[in-house]
Design an enzyme around this catalytic site. Structure first.
Site, PDB file in Angstrom:
ATOM      1  N   ASP A 462       0.838  -1.203   0.000  1.00 15.50           N
ATOM      2  CA  ASP A 462       0.000   0.000   0.000  1.00 15.50           C
ATOM      3  C   ASP A 462       0.867   1.245   0.000  1.00 15.50           C
ATOM      4  O   ASP A 462       0.596   2.213  -0.703  1.00 15.50           O
ATOM      5  CB  ASP A 462      -0.930   0.003   1.216  1.00 15.50           C
ATOM      6  CG  ASP A 462      -0.173  -0.143   2.537  1.00 15.50           C
ATOM      7  OD1 ASP A 462       0.951  -0.678   2.527  1.00 15.50           O
ATOM      8  OD2 ASP A 462      -0.705   0.277   3.577  1.00 15.50           O
ATOM      9  N   ARG A 466       5.156   4.337   6.303  1.00 15.55           N
ATOM     10  CA  ARG A 466       4.683   4.298   7.682  1.00 15.55           C
ATOM     11  C   ARG A 466       4.753   2.868   8.223  1.00 15.55           C
ATOM     12  O   ARG A 466       5.284   1.966   7.555  1.00 15.55           O
ATOM     13  CB  ARG A 466       3.272   4.869   7.779  1.00 15.55           C
ATOM     14  CG  ARG A 466       2.218   4.053   7.078  1.00 15.55           C
ATOM     15  CD  ARG A 466       0.848   4.709   7.207  1.00 15.55           C
ATOM     16  NE  ARG A 466      -0.155   3.951   6.481  1.00 15.55           N
ATOM     17  CZ  ARG A 466      -1.087   4.489   5.715  1.00 15.55           C
ATOM     18  NH1 ARG A 466      -1.168   5.799   5.571  1.00 15.55           N
ATOM     19  NH2 ARG A 466      -1.963   3.725   5.098  1.00 15.55           N
ATOM     20  N   ASP A 467       4.227   2.655   9.422  1.00 13.75           N
ATOM     21  CA  ASP A 467       4.326   1.329  10.037  1.00 13.75           C
ATOM     22  C   ASP A 467       3.278   0.393   9.447  1.00 13.75           C
ATOM     23  O   ASP A 467       2.425  -0.123  10.141  1.00 13.75           O
ATOM     24  CB  ASP A 467       4.131   1.457  11.559  1.00 13.75           C
ATOM     25  CG  ASP A 467       2.835   2.166  11.905  1.00 13.75           C
ATOM     26  OD1 ASP A 467       2.210   2.763  10.990  1.00 13.75           O
ATOM     27  OD2 ASP A 467       2.427   2.119  13.071  1.00 13.75           O
ATOM     28  N   GLU A 468       3.346   0.208   8.134  1.00 12.13           N
ATOM     29  CA  GLU A 468       2.369  -0.636   7.440  1.00 12.13           C
ATOM     30  C   GLU A 468       3.110  -1.414   6.358  1.00 12.13           C
ATOM     31  O   GLU A 468       3.560  -2.513   6.606  1.00 12.13           O
ATOM     32  CB  GLU A 468       1.236   0.218   6.894  1.00 12.13           C
ATOM     33  CG  GLU A 468       0.028  -0.608   6.564  1.00 12.13           C
ATOM     34  CD  GLU A 468      -1.288   0.160   6.672  1.00 12.13           C
ATOM     35  OE1 GLU A 468      -2.313  -0.483   6.502  1.00 12.13           O
ATOM     36  OE2 GLU A 468      -1.299   1.376   6.902  1.00 12.13           O
ATOM     37  N   ASP A 475      -5.453  -2.720  -2.966  1.00 12.33           N
ATOM     38  CA  ASP A 475      -4.594  -1.777  -3.687  1.00 12.33           C
ATOM     39  C   ASP A 475      -3.970  -2.474  -4.899  1.00 12.33           C
ATOM     40  O   ASP A 475      -3.922  -1.924  -6.005  1.00 12.33           O
ATOM     41  CB  ASP A 475      -3.477  -1.254  -2.773  1.00 12.33           C
ATOM     42  CG  ASP A 475      -3.998  -0.692  -1.452  1.00 12.33           C
ATOM     43  OD1 ASP A 475      -4.857  -1.351  -0.830  1.00 12.33           O
ATOM     44  OD2 ASP A 475      -3.550   0.379  -1.033  1.00 12.33           O
ATOM     45  N   TRP A 534     -11.135  -6.379  -2.226  1.00 11.75           N
ATOM     46  CA  TRP A 534      -9.801  -6.702  -1.723  1.00 11.75           C
ATOM     47  C   TRP A 534      -9.547  -8.191  -1.997  1.00 11.75           C
ATOM     48  O   TRP A 534      -8.708  -8.543  -2.823  1.00 11.75           O
ATOM     49  CB  TRP A 534      -9.705  -6.379  -0.220  1.00 11.75           C
ATOM     50  CG  TRP A 534      -9.203  -4.994   0.063  1.00 11.75           C
ATOM     51  CD1 TRP A 534      -7.993  -4.671   0.601  1.00 11.75           C
ATOM     52  CD2 TRP A 534      -9.859  -3.747  -0.181  1.00 11.75           C
ATOM     53  NE1 TRP A 534      -7.866  -3.300   0.704  1.00 11.75           N
ATOM     54  CE2 TRP A 534      -8.985  -2.717   0.220  1.00 11.75           C
ATOM     55  CE3 TRP A 534     -11.088  -3.382  -0.742  1.00 11.75           C
ATOM     56  CZ2 TRP A 534      -9.319  -1.364   0.111  1.00 11.75           C
ATOM     57  CZ3 TRP A 534     -11.419  -2.040  -0.838  1.00 11.75           C
ATOM     58  CH2 TRP A 534     -10.537  -1.056  -0.428  1.00 11.75           C
ATOM     59  N   GLU A 745      -2.287   8.859  -1.215  1.00 12.13           N
ATOM     60  CA  GLU A 745      -3.356   8.002  -0.684  1.00 12.13           C
ATOM     61  C   GLU A 745      -4.707   8.732  -0.712  1.00 12.13           C
ATOM     62  O   GLU A 745      -5.727   8.158  -1.052  1.00 12.13           O
ATOM     63  CB  GLU A 745      -2.997   7.637   0.764  1.00 12.13           C
ATOM     64  CG  GLU A 745      -4.019   6.758   1.454  1.00 12.13           C
ATOM     65  CD  GLU A 745      -3.525   6.283   2.807  1.00 12.13           C
ATOM     66  OE1 GLU A 745      -2.687   6.970   3.427  1.00 12.13           O
ATOM     67  OE2 GLU A 745      -3.971   5.204   3.254  1.00 12.13           O
ATOM     68  N   HIS A 766       1.155   6.088  -2.514  1.00 16.09           N
ATOM     69  CA  HIS A 766       0.150   5.035  -2.502  1.00 16.09           C
ATOM     70  C   HIS A 766      -0.294   4.842  -3.947  1.00 16.09           C
ATOM     71  O   HIS A 766      -0.856   5.754  -4.532  1.00 16.09           O
ATOM     72  CB  HIS A 766      -1.037   5.556  -1.692  1.00 16.09           C
ATOM     73  CG  HIS A 766      -1.431   4.704  -0.542  1.00 16.09           C
ATOM     74  ND1 HIS A 766      -0.671   4.617   0.599  1.00 16.09           N
ATOM     75  CD2 HIS A 766      -2.518   3.918  -0.323  1.00 16.09           C
ATOM     76  CE1 HIS A 766      -1.288   3.819   1.463  1.00 16.09           C
ATOM     77  NE2 HIS A 766      -2.408   3.370   0.923  1.00 16.09           N
TER      78      HIS A 766
HETATM   79  C1  BGC Z   1      -3.942   0.900   3.608  1.00 19.28           C
HETATM   80  C2  BGC Z   1      -4.770   0.817   2.369  1.00 19.28           C
HETATM   81  C3  BGC Z   1      -5.554  -0.443   2.506  1.00 19.28           C
HETATM   82  C4  BGC Z   1      -6.493  -0.157   3.634  1.00 19.28           C
HETATM   83  C5  BGC Z   1      -7.610  -1.097   3.838  1.00 19.28           C
HETATM   84  C6  BGC Z   1      -4.875   1.107   4.746  1.00 19.28           C
HETATM   85  O1  BGC Z   1      -4.271   1.309   5.943  1.00 19.28           O
HETATM   86  O2  BGC Z   1      -2.946   1.846   3.523  1.00 19.28           O
HETATM   87  O3  BGC Z   1      -4.271   1.223   1.209  1.00 19.28           O
HETATM   88  O4  BGC Z   1      -6.133  -0.948   1.377  1.00 19.28           O
HETATM   89  O5  BGC Z   1      -5.811   0.105   4.815  1.00 19.28           O
HETATM   90  O6  BGC Z   1      -8.685  -0.404   3.591  1.00 19.28           O
END
Ligand code: BGC
Length: 866
Positions: A462, A466-468, A475, A534, A745, A766
């Site tokens: 995504d 960040r912490d992801e 996506d 998704w 994003e 994003h």
């Molecule tokens: C992400 C998105 C992801 C979403 C789920 C977010 O935190 O960055 O791009 O699809 O969570 O809805």
């Protein structure tokens, strides 16, 4: 001239470690003749048992194969010649074209088969005695003095991420190996050819060599995995390798990871993908014996994707002293990667910096949107007057700026020339060029390209900062079609889809992210999977891949996953046709959401049922391609029932959709869920809603990809161009006015007044809204792929000028060669130049006169008039 070039086996030139006895092979045809089409091909192969291309057994020829396709051919049966595990082969191909011309044999290509079966592995996973976050491992070994080394191959993987050196030289440019997979079922072995490096050592008279390993937690046991308090995969880093040395006498030796290796704490006292690295360059390792650690070897698989590598270096474009008095370096564009710097100083002097994507409205360094990710590099110098050059090994950041927190003599002492930003991403070849007379569109396209690079670090993420940084399926699903045009990414997706199949839940559900670290039990109920748009990636991405490459085998491999996902929806849908249950992200981040909410206004049952219908339709198409006709029939009938339940539930007696959102109309139209009269009304409704929004979009993740598509396909090309060329907020071009160098994003990540969307979710890299890229390519640039069963050999050239554009240039580097279109409006005529590569054909559709022409390979020029 008729030549076969660019021979590929398993999608790669001269690969080692191909994990199948029937690999796919392909070649490109070059010719200066027009309209070249292959009629038949023949292959010859030989085994090189002595591990040297010079020692060829006799050639074995296949029969001539009457076949026009020159890509993704399955290795043919050859009488008396079988591929086997651990075999190394060379091969050549020649072709005959439809005019009866025959090429010479191609240059020789090579490949090696290696089947990753537990019984073949002899090494063990090793680690240090004490538990450490990062460690070093090493092993010295002797080369036989009385024999001639002919081959040295290293097969390696890790729990964590690793880098390798032989005699102080990097053995490859790979970064963050072995990448991130569904580790419980797939851990990838990379294959490195060390022959050249070892022969160099021998030529210097050295008969011993040393392998050095740097090992860090990476995705395996870094903070990433501790999202719910527990590491998902394991607590310890560990390394596995087998080095196989082959000599001219036929002798083969294996050096395995075991207790004969040495382990030590290295210079890294801390590393994490999110947080950065802490390094003491003066640290002297205290070596002790490595220890074995138990690990299931059945999860080992040969690498089936693309390695991550350094791609580009960027200089500092500006040194800034911010209003807060901080020293900030600007690299000009938002990237994924790290900073390499050179420094001089005393032992213990410190270099410390963190990373940011933007400066805030006041011009200060902005890190709030990184959330928990500290993104900090903390390096202590070894000292001694020598220049010290450093770059991180176990982390990457999404950034454009760094802030110098410490530097020998103070941050203001640092000179821009001491820094380079290094772009890393999965090592795909870029395949698309797009230029046109509108400078904003060209910049938008560049930002889409950068958004892809930033989010293709081993898995489709995504965001990279960040912490992801997770493999969010939604996506990836919306961006896949664009990505497949921007880069040769078949292997990248192959790897990720195999992880998706491995992550599929026992009920057929598909996790929100792949690799899956989010499914969990909440009050006895499993959550974190099964959201429409998704999880539908399980059907959509394999189908997108098939549309682009025509790879039937990959489609067949994933058919069970696709089918199982559709069965999952069916079991959750009311009467098996209306999907009105479960958690959904819906039209995520749409502008018609309630203030402060991320969930767009389009009702979930509508969004979910629309995606259900689309997944069933694509699955039916896949079934037909794979010869599963009865299933295709059954799915077509199911599709018809879903469509009628959609109409009953979501269309009113007036023939209009109840839901008054742009996305409702877009999904209903794009997925063909309405009767002809309802369609007309939905188009009307869509135009009204765009007008009501002041001529702007209000869509989120699931509606946006279809806006221009639906408008153009339904007779409103002008409105599609209006939306695309809009510069005011909200629009694709608005972020350019705020200095965006990637796709954001949120439409309003930075608002016109300079204020920012809430820091809890505001990524500036994003790729999702970059999905418009494929429309720009197909409709403005005019290149589409025809029937996927023709494997990319059938092209449709159909540019649709509009929006005041006076010219456009688009090219795609396909496996067959470069397809290019240039169009230009000169007075009242439209001039079109087209190049079609050998073994391809195209239908040219002239937009103004409606004339259609058949084109063979070669260059063509045509003129169209109204
Ligand atoms: C992400 C998105 C992801 C979403 C789920 C977010 O935190 O960055 O791009 O699809 O969570 O809805």
């Amino acid at each position: 001239m008729l030549i076969c070039t660019d021979l590929r086996c398993d999608g790669r030139p001269d690969p080692r470690g191909v994990e199948t006895l029937r690999p796919d092979i392909g070649w490109r045809i070059e010719s200066d003749e027009p309209s070249v089409i292959q009629a038949a091909w023949q292959l010859r192969a030989a085994c090189c048992d002595a591990r040297s291309a010079a020692a060829i057994e006799s050639w074995h020829e296949s029969a001539w194969q009457e076949d026009a396709n020159s890509q993704l051919r399955v290795w043919p049966e050859i009488d008396g010649f079988k591929l086997r595990h651990d075999g190394r082969y060379i091969w050549q191909v020649r072709i005959r074209d439809t005019m009866g011309r025959e090429s010479d044999w191609s240059r020789t290509a090579a490949f090696e088969i290696y089947l990753s079966t537990e019984a073949f592995w002899q090494g063990a996973f090793i680690t240090s005695q004490e538990k450490r976050r990062c460690l070093r491992l090493r092993r010295c070994f002797e080369l036989a003095a009385d024999d001639t080394l002919v081959d040295a191959v290293l097969r390696a993987t890790a729990l964590g991420v690793y880098e390798l050196e032989l005699e102080g030289s990097p053995i490859s440019g790979d970064r963050l190996a072995p990448g991130w997979t569904e580790y419980h079922s797939r851990l990838l072995i990379s294959t490195y050819d060390l022959t050249g490096l070892l022969l160099d050592s021998l030529s210097r008279g050295e008969s011993t060599a040393q392998l050095d390993v740097w090992l860090g937690p990476g995705w395996h046991n870094g903070e990433l995995m501790a999202q719910h308090g527990q590491p998902v995969y394991g607590e310890r880093v560990a390394f596995f390798a087998e080095l196989e040395l082959s000599y001219a006498s036929g002798r083969r030796e294996r050096i395995l990871t075991d207790e004969s290796w040495q382990a030590a704490a290295g210079e890294h006292s801390y590393a994490d993908l999110y947080h950065g690295e802490t390094v003491d360059a003066a640290h002297v390792p205290e070596w002790g014996p490595a220890v074995r650690t138990p690990q299931d070897l059945t999860v080992l698989k040969m690498h089936d994707g693309l390695p991550v590598r350094e791609q580009e270096e960027l200089p500092v474009i500006q040194r800034i002293i911010t209003p807060a008095g901080e020293v900030v370096l600007d690299f000009g564009i938002n990237i994924s990667g790290y900073v390499r710097f050179t420094v001089w100083g005393e032992a213990g002097d410190r270099v410390r910096y963190d990373h940011a994507e933007i400066l805030d409205g006041e011009g200060n360094f902005y890190t709030a949107n990184m959330r928990r990710a500290r993104n900090t590099i903390d390096y202590r110098l070894a000292g001694g007057g020598e220049a010290e050059t450093f770059r991180p090994r176990f982390t990457f950041q999404g950034f454009r700026y760094i802030r110098l927190l410490d530097w020998p003599g103070g941050p203001e002492n640092a000179r821009p020339g001491q820094f380079r930003a290094v772009v890393i991403h999965s090592d795909y070849t870029e395949t698309a060029d797009f230029h046109c007379s509108h400078a904003g569109l060209v910049r938008l396209h560049q930002n889409i390209v950068r958004g892809m690079k930033g989010n293709f670090v081993d898995i489709p993420t995504d965001c990279p900062q960040r912490d992801e940084r997770l493999g969010w399926t939604g996506d990836a699903e919306v961006f896949a079609e664009t990505a497949l045009r921007l880069g040769d990414t078949r292997l990248f997706w192959r790897k990720w889809l195999r992880d998706m199949a491995a992550a599929q839940l026992p009920d057929g559900g598909i996790p929100h992210v792949v690799p899956d670290i989010l499914t969990r039990l909440e009050n006895g109920i499993l959550t974190g999977y099964g959201a429409c748009g998704w999880a539908d990636a399980a059907v959509i991405v394999p189908w997108r891949l098939f549309e682009r490459y025509g790879d039937r085998r990959l489609l067949a491999e994933h058919y069970p996953m696709m089918r199982f996902w559709v069965d999952y929806i069916r079991s959750r849908a009311t009467d098996g046709v209306l999907w009105d249950t479960g958690f959904h992200f819906g039209d995520w981040l749409a502008l018609d959401a309630e203030p402060g909410s991320y969930f767009g206004a389009t009702p979930n049952p509508l969004t979910a049922t629309a995606h259900y219908a689309w997944s069933v339709e694509l699955l039916a198409r896949a079934a037909r391609v794979l010869g599963r006709d009865a299933e295709a029939e059954e799915l077509t009938e199911l599709h018809a029932r879903i469509v009628s339940s959609f109409q009953n539930a979501f269309v009113g007696p007036d023939g209009r959709l109840h839901a008054r959102t742009q996305t409702a109309a877009l999904l209903a139209l794009q997925f063909d869920l309405l009767t002809p009269s309802q369609r007309g009304l939905a188009i009307e409704q869509l135009l009204e809603l765009i007008d009501a929004a002041g001529g702007a979009l209000t869509t989120g993740f699931l509606g946006t990809p279809w806006l221009c598509e639906v408008l153009a396909d339904n007779g409103h090309l002008d409105r599609a161009y209006d939306l695309l060329l809009r510069e005011d907020y909200p629009s694709w071009l608005y972020p350019l006015s705020q200095g965006a160098t990637t796709i954001w994003e949120h439409w309003d990540g930075i608002r016109p007044d300079g204020s920012l969307w809430s820091a809890d979710m505001n990524s500036f890299n994003h790729y999702a809204y970059g999905a418009i890229g494929s429309w720009m390519h197909r409709v403005i640039g005019g290149i589409r792929f025809g029937d996927p069963c023709r494997m990319g050999r059938e092209l449709i050239i159909a540019p649709h000028p509009g929006g005041g554009l006076i010219w456009a240039d688009h090219a795609l580097d396909t496996a067959y060669g470069r397809v290019s279109v240039h169009w230009e409006i000169v007075e009242n005529a439209l001039a079109i130049d087209v190049t079609i590569p050998p073994n391809c054909e195209a239908e040219l559709c002239l937009p103004w006169s409606g004339t259609k022409l058949r084109l063979g390979s070669g260059r063509h020029r045509h003129e169209d008039r109204k």
